[in-house]
Write a protein that holds these residues in place. Structure first.
Motif, PDB file in Angstrom:
ATOM      1  N   GLN A 200       0.823  -1.210   0.000  1.00 46.32           N
ATOM      2  CA  GLN A 200       0.000   0.000   0.000  1.00 46.32           C
ATOM      3  C   GLN A 200       0.859   1.262   0.000  1.00 46.32           C
ATOM      4  O   GLN A 200       0.543   2.240  -0.693  1.00 46.32           O
ATOM      5  CB  GLN A 200      -0.944  -0.005   1.202  1.00 46.32           C
ATOM      6  CG  GLN A 200      -1.982  -1.118   1.149  1.00 46.32           C
ATOM      7  CD  GLN A 200      -3.015  -0.991   2.240  1.00 46.32           C
ATOM      8  OE1 GLN A 200      -3.730   0.012   2.317  1.00 46.32           O
ATOM      9  NE2 GLN A 200      -3.094  -1.998   3.102  1.00 46.32           N
ATOM     10  N   TYR A 201       1.950   1.232   0.736  1.00 44.08           N
ATOM     11  CA  TYR A 201       2.798   2.429   0.798  1.00 44.08           C
ATOM     12  C   TYR A 201       3.417   2.750  -0.558  1.00 44.08           C
ATOM     13  O   TYR A 201       3.523   3.916  -0.940  1.00 44.08           O
ATOM     14  CB  TYR A 201       3.890   2.245   1.854  1.00 44.08           C
ATOM     15  CG  TYR A 201       3.374   2.375   3.274  1.00 44.08           C
ATOM     16  CD1 TYR A 201       2.877   3.588   3.739  1.00 44.08           C
ATOM     17  CD2 TYR A 201       3.382   1.287   4.133  1.00 44.08           C
ATOM     18  CE1 TYR A 201       2.412   3.715   5.044  1.00 44.08           C
ATOM     19  CE2 TYR A 201       2.909   1.410   5.440  1.00 44.08           C
ATOM     20  CZ  TYR A 201       2.422   2.624   5.884  1.00 44.08           C
ATOM     21  OH  TYR A 201       1.953   2.742   7.166  1.00 44.08           O
ATOM     22  N   LYS A 202       3.848   1.724  -1.284  1.00 42.71           N
ATOM     23  CA  LYS A 202       4.481   2.028  -2.568  1.00 42.71           C
ATOM     24  C   LYS A 202       3.446   2.543  -3.568  1.00 42.71           C
ATOM     25  O   LYS A 202       3.763   3.387  -4.412  1.00 42.71           O
ATOM     26  CB  LYS A 202       5.242   0.827  -3.105  1.00 42.71           C
ATOM     27  CG  LYS A 202       4.425  -0.371  -3.572  1.00 42.71           C
ATOM     28  CD  LYS A 202       5.392  -1.413  -4.131  1.00 42.71           C
ATOM     29  CE  LYS A 202       4.665  -2.660  -4.607  1.00 42.71           C
ATOM     30  NZ  LYS A 202       5.614  -3.646  -5.173  1.00 42.71           N
ATOM     31  N   VAL A 514     -14.275  -1.759   2.947  1.00 46.66           N
ATOM     32  CA  VAL A 514     -13.127  -1.288   2.168  1.00 46.66           C
ATOM     33  C   VAL A 514     -12.594   0.014   2.754  1.00 46.66           C
ATOM     34  O   VAL A 514     -11.382   0.196   2.915  1.00 46.66           O
ATOM     35  CB  VAL A 514     -13.522  -1.106   0.691  1.00 46.66           C
ATOM     36  CG1 VAL A 514     -12.389  -0.447  -0.090  1.00 46.66           C
ATOM     37  CG2 VAL A 514     -13.883  -2.450   0.068  1.00 46.66           C
ATOM     38  N   GLU A 515     -13.502   0.926   3.084  1.00 46.59           N
ATOM     39  CA  GLU A 515     -13.076   2.210   3.640  1.00 46.59           C
ATOM     40  C   GLU A 515     -12.398   2.029   4.987  1.00 46.59           C
ATOM     41  O   GLU A 515     -11.456   2.748   5.338  1.00 46.59           O
ATOM     42  CB  GLU A 515     -14.283   3.142   3.755  1.00 46.59           C
ATOM     43  CG  GLU A 515     -14.849   3.586   2.412  1.00 46.59           C
ATOM     44  CD  GLU A 515     -15.989   4.586   2.555  1.00 46.59           C
ATOM     45  OE1 GLU A 515     -15.990   5.324   3.557  1.00 46.59           O
ATOM     46  OE2 GLU A 515     -16.859   4.622   1.676  1.00 46.59           O
ATOM     47  N   GLY A 519      -8.563   2.480   4.106  1.00 48.12           N
ATOM     48  CA  GLY A 519      -8.977   3.872   4.010  1.00 48.12           C
ATOM     49  C   GLY A 519      -7.950   4.775   3.366  1.00 48.12           C
ATOM     50  O   GLY A 519      -8.298   5.680   2.591  1.00 48.12           O
ATOM     51  N   GLY A 520      -6.664   4.519   3.648  1.00 49.69           N
ATOM     52  CA  GLY A 520      -5.623   5.365   3.082  1.00 49.69           C
ATOM     53  C   GLY A 520      -5.621   5.314   1.571  1.00 49.69           C
ATOM     54  O   GLY A 520      -5.626   6.351   0.892  1.00 49.69           O
ATOM     55  N   PHE A 525      -7.104   7.402  -3.903  1.00 50.14           N
ATOM     56  CA  PHE A 525      -7.560   7.197  -5.278  1.00 50.14           C
ATOM     57  C   PHE A 525      -8.612   8.221  -5.694  1.00 50.14           C
ATOM     58  O   PHE A 525      -8.914   8.351  -6.882  1.00 50.14           O
ATOM     59  CB  PHE A 525      -8.115   5.781  -5.433  1.00 50.14           C
ATOM     60  CG  PHE A 525      -7.055   4.701  -5.415  1.00 50.14           C
ATOM     61  CD1 PHE A 525      -5.702   5.009  -5.497  1.00 50.14           C
ATOM     62  CD2 PHE A 525      -7.409   3.365  -5.299  1.00 50.14           C
ATOM     63  CE1 PHE A 525      -4.731   4.024  -5.474  1.00 50.14           C
ATOM     64  CE2 PHE A 525      -6.449   2.372  -5.279  1.00 50.14           C
ATOM     65  CZ  PHE A 525      -5.107   2.700  -5.360  1.00 50.14           C
ATOM     66  N   GLN A 526      -9.153   8.953  -4.750  1.00 48.45           N
ATOM     67  CA  GLN A 526     -10.166   9.961  -5.080  1.00 48.45           C
ATOM     68  C   GLN A 526      -9.549  11.321  -5.403  1.00 48.45           C
ATOM     69  O   GLN A 526     -10.277  12.268  -5.726  1.00 48.45           O
ATOM     70  CB  GLN A 526     -11.151  10.095  -3.906  1.00 48.45           C
ATOM     71  CG  GLN A 526     -11.933   8.812  -3.635  1.00 48.45           C
ATOM     72  CD  GLN A 526     -12.796   8.920  -2.391  1.00 48.45           C
ATOM     73  OE1 GLN A 526     -13.176  10.008  -1.985  1.00 48.45           O
ATOM     74  NE2 GLN A 526     -13.116   7.779  -1.794  1.00 48.45           N
TER      75      GLN A 526
END
Length: 594
Positions: A200-202, A514-515, A519-520, A525-526
């Protein structure tokens, strides 16, 4: 003169003859020739032969010392006689006559020998790992590991990647294994997780506008150990790129991986960059029985189900009628093999938990065995002609449900290649396995679940998720495989929040789930996420292959044992009562196992 050494133990040559030198190291071996003592002195860099005789005050001291004691030797460099030159040793043309010796540290009796490569119990090796690491092969493997990582870093930086460090304390994520949890002292009852991967971080780095990220990343998974995966932790070459297609990722990483392997292959052949075969997942399963094929093995599995729809061999006919399949594994040039060779293969299959491995023999065009007898001469000739087998080729058959037949056929392909000595030697054969299934059916949970990475982009996008049978959807996902090992796994990522939600909904999660769990990324993505993708290559497996070993313990500094215990440091260990109180944790005693 330096307090401990003027030279390292690998430095001295015949050009140093006549010089007075000082060396420090470990007493590796001793050879007493009656009044003349030869000592092999070892340090990190190599070995030098020390000589002491009755004229040297060092003789009685060296005679009394145990192996692996640490000493400093002052002495004179002398040329060896022509008959005693050791051509296998860089310092083999000289020896040092010891004038004095200082004992820096005496060794107790050794629990395992350092000189030589004797097999020793794993528990002893791990408990005394500091001694084990002094042994020549393991020591060299660890040095080679560092060199491989350095070369990998250099190649990544040379093509425009920048190394960024991602957090170690993070949130739990569904990477397919158990997390290691870390209790929070400040937030009672809550836990951090050690990262299974920086996935997720990458991706968030790409959203943040960094284009080419890489990291030699530590990863933590609470998994059961096996030969090609250590318990607890491992390292991977992690990378991510923005505005990229999967083909560009392949074209970018092939020169890196091929280049690293070529640099350390010691003359072995390496698949050249630009020539890695790209094999769809479904074809890999059919042709090789696995999504980790060893391309050094020339054997190709064939689907011969059609030939047994109507057959005198009733067992296969009934399997096919019930929806099963029949796979053929060639056994070329086996006319000279006895029936025992084929029967032994059948027994091997049974010992692996399968019902058995059928076979047909052929010698000079004559078929043999129960399958051929019942299936008939004409039927066997048609099958052999279709899959390209000759008059002296045997054939094995795996039959059953598709997944079971593929698994047996793949294992039989490997064993047949080994038994017939067909595996290409001294080669590293790479390929890409592509077009993985996006979903799979979980028999345990009785539901559709992600087959691999849940953050991959499904082929066909949102439309595919909304209109296709989930089990038919492919992913922009790929593995890099070398010699039967999965070296790397990656994908083009899903960067659309609505698509992300829909993908998880098919597995039974809601938008709220999912949120809450991601959440991050969902928020990121929004706010404008670029198309991005990447992969992660297992550093430990790369080193294992390049060192030519079968177990990761042979290329790792301080590994745990098969029970996930660190015998050297005594971990895991109980926490003190004070520590538990600070963390708001109470240990619940488990009932004894029956």
């Amino acid at each position: 003169m330096h307090a401990y050494r003027t030279h390292k133990c690998a430095e001295l040559r015949d050009s140093h003859v006549g010089e007075t030198v000082r060396l420090s190291g470990w007493v590796h071996r001793k050879r007493d020739h009656g009044g003349v003592l030869f000592v092999d002195l070892r340090d990190h860099y190599g070995m030098t032969q020390i000589v002491a005789d009755t004229d040297s005050p060092a003789l009685p001291i060296l005679e009394a010392l145990r192996l692996e004691s640490v000493v400093t030797i002052d002495g004179e460099v002398k040329a060896r006689s022509a008959s005693t030159v050791n051509a296998n040793l860089p310092t083999g043309q000289i020896e040092v006559f010891a004038r004095s010796v200082t004992v820096l540290s005496k060794s107790e009796e050794l629990p395992l020998p350092v000189a030589g490569e004797q097999e020793y119990p794993e528990e002893t090796r791990l408990k005394y790992r500091f001694l084990d690491l002094r042994r020549e092969t393991l020591h060299a493997n660890i040095v080679k590991r560092t060199q491989i990582i350095r070369e990998t870093r250099r190649r990544m930086e040379d093509i425009g990647f920048t190394e960024y460090s991602t957090p170690i304390l993070t949130a739990s994520s569904p990477e397919g294994a158990r997390d290691f949890l870390v209790p929070s002292r400040i937030h009672a009852g809550k836990f951090f997780a050690l990262p299974q991967a920086p996935q997720q971080y990458k991706q968030l780095l790409m959203v943040a506008g960094f284009d080419r990220y890489f990291q030699i990343a530590p990863c933590f998974r609470d998994e059961d150990p096996r030969a090609d995966r250590l318990p607890g932790e491992f390292y991977q070459l992690d990378l991510e790129m923005s505005f990229v297609t999967q083909e560009e990722i392949w074209d970018t990483m092939e020169p890196v991986m091929a280049g690293v392997f070529e640099a350390f292959a010691d003359g072995k052949k390496v698949t050249p960059a630009g020539q890695f075969p790209r094999i769809p997942h479904s074809k890999a399963i059919l042709d090789y029985g696995t999504d980790k094929p060893d391309l050094r093995n020339p054997l190709i599995i064939h689907d011969v189900t059609e030939y047994f729809k109507t057959s005198g061999f009733g067992l296969f006919e009934r399997i096919v009628e019930g929806g099963g399949v029949v796979r053929a594994i060639p056994a070329p040039k086996t006319a000279d093999k006895s029936r025992k060779f084929f029967d032994d293969m059948n027994e091997w299959a049974r010992s692996e938990g399968h019902a058995g491995l059928g076979y047909v023999t052929r010698k000079g065009g004559e078929f043999g065995g129960p399958i051929a007898k019942n299936h008939g001469e004409e039927g066997m000739r048609a099958l052999y002609d279709a899959i390209g087998l000759g008059p002296d080729d045997g054939c094995f058959f795996a039959a059953g449900k598709e997944e079971q037949a593929a698994k047996l056929a793949g294992a039989a392909r490997t064993r047949t290649g080994e038994q017939l000595d067909l595996i290409e030697k001294d080669a590293f054969r790479f390929c890409w396995i592509i077009d993985f299934p996006f979903y799979e059916w979980s028999e345990e949970d009785k539901k559709v679940d992600f087959a691999h990475n849940p953050f991959s982009m499904p082929q066909g996008g949102l439309q595919a998720l909304e209109t296709q049978d989930p089990l038919t959807i492919k992913a922009y996902q790929y593995d890099m495989v070398c010699n039967g090992y999965e070296l790397a796994s990656g994908s083009i990522r899903n960067q659309h929040p609505d698509l992300m939600v829909k993908a998880f909904e098919i597995t039974g999660l809601t938008q709220a789930d999912v949120e809450e769990r991601f959440g991050g990324m969902y928020r990121a993505f929004q706010f404008g996420a670029p198309p991005h993708g990447g992969m992660a290559a297992g550093v430990d497996r790369m080193v294992m292959l390049l060192c030519g070993v079968q177990n990761l313990r042979e290329i790792t500094l301080f590994p745990m044992n098969q029970r996930a215990e660190d015998l050297l440091m005594g971990a895991p260990s109980p926490a003190m009562a004070k520590q538990l109180r600070e963390l708001n944790i109470r240990v619940v005693e488990q009932p004894p196992k029956a």
